[in-house]
Design an enzyme around this catalytic site. Structure first.
Site, PDB file in Angstrom:
ATOM      1  N   SER A   7      32.061   4.251   2.284  1.00 25.69           N
ATOM      2  CA  SER A   7      31.930   3.127   3.211  1.00 25.69           C
ATOM      3  C   SER A   7      32.993   2.086   2.871  1.00 25.69           C
ATOM      4  O   SER A   7      32.986   1.504   1.782  1.00 25.69           O
ATOM      5  CB  SER A   7      30.542   2.489   3.075  1.00 25.69           C
ATOM      6  N   HIS A  32      33.310   6.240   6.481  1.00 25.48           N
ATOM      7  CA  HIS A  32      32.192   5.492   7.067  1.00 25.48           C
ATOM      8  C   HIS A  32      32.618   4.045   7.319  1.00 25.48           C
ATOM      9  O   HIS A  32      33.074   3.355   6.401  1.00 25.48           O
ATOM     10  CB  HIS A  32      30.998   5.549   6.113  1.00 25.48           C
ATOM     11  N   ASP A  34      31.427   0.411   8.739  1.00 25.26           N
ATOM     12  CA  ASP A  34      30.247  -0.410   9.035  1.00 25.26           C
ATOM     13  C   ASP A  34      30.616  -1.573   9.938  1.00 25.26           C
ATOM     14  O   ASP A  34      31.367  -2.471   9.549  1.00 25.26           O
ATOM     15  CB  ASP A  34      29.658  -0.948   7.726  1.00 25.26           C
ATOM     16  N   MET A  36      29.309  -4.788  11.903  1.00 23.24           N
ATOM     17  CA  MET A  36      28.193  -5.748  11.877  1.00 23.24           C
ATOM     18  C   MET A  36      28.544  -6.959  12.734  1.00 23.24           C
ATOM     19  O   MET A  36      29.700  -7.397  12.742  1.00 23.24           O
ATOM     20  CB  MET A  36      27.932  -6.204  10.440  1.00 23.24           C
ATOM     21  N   HIS A  65      29.301   3.221  12.161  1.00 24.32           N
ATOM     22  CA  HIS A  65      27.903   2.813  12.096  1.00 24.32           C
ATOM     23  C   HIS A  65      27.779   1.420  12.721  1.00 24.32           C
ATOM     24  O   HIS A  65      28.176   0.431  12.111  1.00 24.32           O
ATOM     25  CB  HIS A  65      27.487   2.814  10.603  1.00 24.32           C
ATOM     26  N   MET A  67      25.967  -1.654  13.546  1.00 22.05           N
ATOM     27  CA  MET A  67      24.806  -2.505  13.256  1.00 22.05           C
ATOM     28  C   MET A  67      24.936  -3.745  14.124  1.00 22.05           C
ATOM     29  O   MET A  67      25.224  -4.854  13.639  1.00 22.05           O
ATOM     30  CB  MET A  67      24.787  -2.857  11.757  1.00 22.05           C
ATOM     31  N   MET A 136      18.611   4.793   6.857  1.00 16.48           N
ATOM     32  CA  MET A 136      18.956   3.649   5.992  1.00 16.48           C
ATOM     33  C   MET A 136      18.011   3.613   4.802  1.00 16.48           C
ATOM     34  O   MET A 136      16.789   3.606   4.965  1.00 16.48           O
ATOM     35  CB  MET A 136      18.829   2.320   6.760  1.00 16.48           C
ATOM     36  N   ASP A 174      22.217   6.339   3.818  1.00 20.64           N
ATOM     37  CA  ASP A 174      23.118   5.193   3.664  1.00 20.64           C
ATOM     38  C   ASP A 174      22.403   4.058   2.937  1.00 20.64           C
ATOM     39  O   ASP A 174      21.415   3.521   3.434  1.00 20.64           O
ATOM     40  CB  ASP A 174      23.544   4.734   5.072  1.00 20.64           C
TER      41      ASP A 174
END
Ligand code: DX5
Ligand code: ZN
Length: 218
Positions: A7, A32, A34, A36, A65, A67, A136, A174
């Site tokens: 990540s 990966h 992330d 957000m 991913h 979020m 998660m 994760d």
């Protein structure tokens, strides 16, 4: 063979392209990313322009991913930026089936993520439509947290829900993955292991860190 997805949340943000090339060369299986939004989770990170800028740095699959709240607003942008797997949160999707179709229209892999308190059973009526579930094992928002005890339990339930599928369901975990916690996560039935701090922090020897996660260091 354990698939490791470093990540980049724990990478050096001033040198992201270089960091991706380094983990690619060090044996990573996916990258990966992330995303957000400061709303679905408290933190703010990466947008589609950054993903697009990083795309030429590796041919590994970009595992994005999301979020974010209202993920439907950004599916097209992240797909165009080069995502190979686009994962939305069950908790963020009011019309999850429509979201899955939106992602599928880009001919990329579709993932749904579950927060620690969200039961596996919430995916019962969509499980045959998706490629991957991202479980998660910490509350999303930050790297470097400890795995929540008991968070791996829902993996066997997901396998059970997916028993009638033609193609096996991929299960990714994760949060808080370390050389110590990856064994139990694998035993629980996961295929792909996201690791932020366990790859990027510490000695800076990414190959040794990835090998330790794959169980190849001894
Ligand atoms: C957390 C992110 C994770 C995070 C994992 O919200 O989804 O991908 O980067 O970091 P570690 O491996 O340090 O727990
Ligand atoms: Zn993540």
């Amino acid at each position: 063979m354990r698939m490791i997805a470093p990540s980049i949340l724990s990478a050096d943000f001033a040198r992201l392209g270089e960091e991706i090339r380094a983990v690619d060369a060090a044996g990573a299986d996916l990258i990966h990313i992330d995303v957000m939004d400061g709303h679905f989770v408290p933190n703010l990170t990466i947008g589609p322009d950054v993903v697009k800028a990083l795309r030429p740095h590796s041919q590994l699959l970009f595992d994005v991913h999301l979020m974010i709240s209202q993920p439907e607003r950004y599916i097209d942008a992240f797909a165009a930026a080069g995502a190979d797997i686009l994962t939305v949160h069950q908790e963020a999707g009011v019309h999850l089936h429509r979201l899955v179709q939106m992602i599928r229209a880009h001919e990329i892999k579709v993932g749904i993520s579950l927060n620690p308190a969200t039961p596996a059973g919430t995916l019962e009526d969509i499980i045959d439509e998706i490629d991957l579930v991202l479980v998660m094992t910490v509350n999303p928002g930050f790297g470097g947290q400890k795995m929540i005890p008991g968070a791996l339990k829902k993996i066997s339930r997901l396998r059970e829900l997916a028993r009638n599928r033609e193609k096996p369901l991929l299960i990714e975990v994760d949060g808080g993955i370390t050389p110590e916690t990856i064994g139990p996560a694998e035993t629980a039935g996961a295929d792909i292991f996201v690791a932020g701090s366990a790859v990027f922090k510490g000695t800076g020897d990414y190959r040794a860190n990835i090998e330790a996660l794959k169980g190849e260091s001894a």
